[in-house]
Design an enzyme around this catalytic site. Structure first.
Site, short mmCIF file in Angstrom:
data_model
loop_
_atom_site.label_atom_id
_atom_site.label_comp_id
_atom_site.label_asym_id
_atom_site.label_seq_id
_atom_site.Cartn_x
_atom_site.Cartn_y
_atom_site.Cartn_z
N SER A 135 0.78 -1.25 0.09
CA SER A 135 -0.06 0.11 0.04
C SER A 135 0.92 1.05 0.07
CB SER A 135 -1.01 -0.10 1.21
OG SER A 135 -1.72 1.19 1.33
N TYR A 148 -1.06 0.24 10.52
CA TYR A 148 -1.40 -0.42 9.21
C TYR A 148 -0.12 -0.04 8.25
CZ TYR A 148 -3.38 -1.07 4.55
OH TYR A 148 -3.77 -1.57 3.23
#
Lengths: 243, 442
Positions: A135, A148
């Protein structure tokens, strides 16, 4: 016939990408927790694209994460697509140690033994691709999602190292870094419309990267310049932002 | 968000939900809902304050190659089915004038096509359906099990439960082409005579000029079609390949005065004149024959921002022709019609709320104006007097008593609905307008 193994196959990005590979003639194995829905997904792929598709119950956090996965020579996939991920509420993860640990494990550490096993098997065979969803959140730690983000940062560095190790073994490692994507994972978030892609767009970019032998994919493309700028901001300036 | 169906009238503010099938019960606890597929009905059929989109339920579940029976989720689209199955020699058993509809919608409206007189409506090809009832139970319905619920769901406009998946038969076709015949008729009498003379053709539909009066009232053309088995040499190597077309689009709403009495009259005259005075045969691909308007994206914008209403009625065989004559005369007198005027001979219909019945169906577009609504009220009276009825999937404005007069099974339907949905959790703007479900204000 080429074979695709999709880990975390119920993810919206995984479903769209698997459809694309199936349309290109790949037989598919779908691995994930929701076996009932996975079986229906497999049925759809098989009917729609005239390929073989099956579903496997699998959980990355299981005691033996390699159980149930096709690893033996005859069934070793040509492409492994890993779309496993967990996006927690940042504040909750800050206060809940178990959630924080589970976030790091699901997005990074628990994947390592699985990816190592497939890297070794594919290297021994002398062919294959590992396509792993990381990501843009891993490109720089920021207050709104660093638990995250740090897991994805770890994953990205791990994949870069794996790619470096596997050079010369004819096994490709593709790191996919999506920005905002409209999926079940982000359904509760208020994402800016202009910057948010749909899973089909991401799937297209992934498939194109695989056909062209790319190694690092930002999807959509404009996240590459955006993250270059964000990464390039000196720390004192970044600390003044509210990202 | 603002939502409207194909007629762009009415428009309403609504919340559109897209849950997975497993999450549906929880959503139903919070809100009354109506299911919506592609929103190709014309009026207020799939509109409500909270709408459930079935589009994410788009999986093919099983296909029996030997018998051509497909099981799929309710949100699977007809155009997807054509893409997947036509290359393998299968086609929809019944299809309406657009392929951009869902299987669930096709059953909920019990759609019909150009082959109704030989093949019936969509529900006639459905083997079974799984419905989620408001109490959370999943009902497996077919001709033997939950038979009443099965038949009530055909044409039930989504009011009997959420259609989760459908099992239905595809038809084997020899190619992607239709052998078409075009016959011109100088007036309504000739047109209906042609319809009846060619009642053994597989596909049959007529266009008529709805602005003509007197001797030319109802002049038009009849289009017949058969699946083509013998293809010319250039097509024979790939009999199931559809030629690629570049779709056009209507990029913005046209000003409402573009479509008026004069421009429509002009179009109709030109269209009629272009039809051959002697019967003509040609070969066309399935897309051109069945879905001519689908290649013009957003064609509904040509009616302008105020939107339009489609009026589709069916008149029973016995009274049909006389009633047709007076309907067309009334329409032509106001000059309000449009160039899209379709006439078709139906075969026998089904029970419950399914629309088709043996006789003539007429479908016309009108701009959504007060003057037109008054005209349509008058047409309703003629239709009811002739023993006919209107199509709920097209309706935006009929009165409850027109519905009651046209559908003798309405009482039976409402009793069943009361049994399975006593709190009216499934309701739409259509069901409220037609007093099939109560209005909150009442």
């Amino acid at each position: 016939m080429s074979r695709l193994l999709t880990l975390g196959a119920r993810s919206d990005i995984a479903r769209a990408t698997t459809q694309r590979f199936a349309a290109a003639g790949f037989d598919c194995c779908l691995a994930g927790r929701d076996i009932d829905n996975l079986r229906k997904d497999a049925a759809d792929l098989a009917i729609r694209h005239n390929i073989e598709a099956n579903a496997q119950a699998w959980d990355v956090l299981a005691a033996d994460p390699l159980a149930n996965l096709p690893l033996k020579d005859a069934v070793l996939p040509d492409v492994l697509l890993c779309a496993v991920g967990l996006l927690p509420d940042q504040t909750q993860a800050q206060n809940d140690a178990e959630l924080a640990q589970r976030t790091l494990a699901t997005n990074f550490t628990a994947l390592v033994p699985v990816l190592e096993a497939y890297a070794a098997a594919m290297a021994e065979r002398g062919s294959g691709h590992l396509i792993v969803l990381s990501s843009v959140a891993g490109d720089r730690g920021r207050a709104s999602n660093y638990i995250y983000g740090s897991a994805k940062a770890g994953l990205s560095t791990y994949l870069a190292g794996l790619r470096h190790r596997l050079r010369g073994h004819k096994v490709g490692v593709i790191t996919v870094k999506p920005g905002f994507v409209a999926t079940a994972m982000t359904a509760d978030l208020d994402l800016p419309k202009r910057l948010t892609a749909n899973p089909e767009r991401v799937a297209r970019d992934i498939h194109r990267a695989w056909t062209k032998g790319r190694t690092l994919v930002y999807t959509p493309w404009f996240w590459r310049p955006i993250m270059t700028i964000i990464r390039g901001l000196p720390e004192w300036l970044f600390l003044k932002t509210n990202l | 968000m603002k939502i409207a169906n194909w007629g762009l009238y009415p428009v309403r503010e609504a919340a559109l939900h897209r849950p997975r099938q497993e999450q549906l019960n929880r959503l139903l606890d919070e809100h009354n809902l109506i299911a919506r597929g592609m929103g190709r009905s014309y009026g207020d059929a799939s509109l409500a304050p909270h709408i459930l989109s079935t589009l994410p339920w788009d999986r093919l579940l099983a296909f029996d190659e030997a018998r051509g029976i497909l099981q799929c989720e309710a949100g699977v689209r007809f155009d997807t089915l054509i893409d997947v199955f036509l290359p393998r020699g299968w086609f929809l058993p019944v299809t309406p004038g657009t392929k951009f509809i869902t299987v669930g919608g096709a059953l909920a409206a019990d759609i019909h096509g150009k082959n109704h007189h030989v093949a019936g409506s969509f529900a006639d090809h459905v083997v079974s359906v799984d419905l989620l009832l408001p109490d959370g139970e999943i009902a497996h319905c077919n001709h033997e099990e939950n038979a009443d619920l099965f038949h009530a769901t055909a044409g039930g406009m989504g009011l009997t439960g959420f259609i989760l998946c459908v099992r239905f038969r595809l038809q084997r076709v020899p190619s992607a082409f239709i052998a078409r015949q075009t016959l011109r008729a100088r007036n309504l009498g000739e047109l209906t005579a042609l319809c009846e003379a060619h009642c053994d053709a597989t596909y049959s539909v007529a266009w008529l000029d709805c602005l003509q009066r007197g001797k030319q009232l109802g002049r038009g053309a009849l289009f017949l079609g058969e699946h083509a088995a013998n293809l010319p040499k250039r097509l024979a190597p790939a009999p199931y390949r559809l030629p690629k077309k570049r779709p056009k689009t209507v990029p913005f709403f046209l000003p409402s005065l573009v479509l008026n009495r004069y421009s429509v009259k002009l179009f109709n005259s030109a269209y009629y004149a272009a039809k051959p005075s002697k019967p003509r045969q040609d070969l066309v691909d399935l897309d051109t024959f069945f879905y001519p308007l689908d290649s013009i994206h957003h064609w509904n914008r040509i009616y302008g921002r105020r939107g339009f209403v489609q009026y589709q009625c069916v008149l029973p065989a016995s009274t049909g022709k006389a009633a047709l004559h007076s309907l067309l005369d009334r329409i032509a007198a106001t000059g309000s019609g449009s160039f899209l005027a379709v006439l078709k001979l139906f075969g026998p219909g089904r029970e419950w709320l399914s629309f088709p019945m043996a006789g003539y169906t007429l479908a016309l577009d009108f701009p959504a104006t007060a003057r037109v609504f008054r005209l349509l009220d008058e047409l309703d009276r003629d239709v009811v007097a002739a023993g006919g009825r209107l199509y709920l999937a097209k309706d935006a404005r009929m009165q409850p008593d027109t519905l009651r007069a046209g559908y003798p099974d309405l009482t039976r339907f409402l009793e069943l609905k009361q049994r399975i949905d006593p709190h009216n959790r499934l309701a739409s703007d259509l069901s409220r307008r037609l007093e099939m479900t109560p209005c909150p204000a009442c």
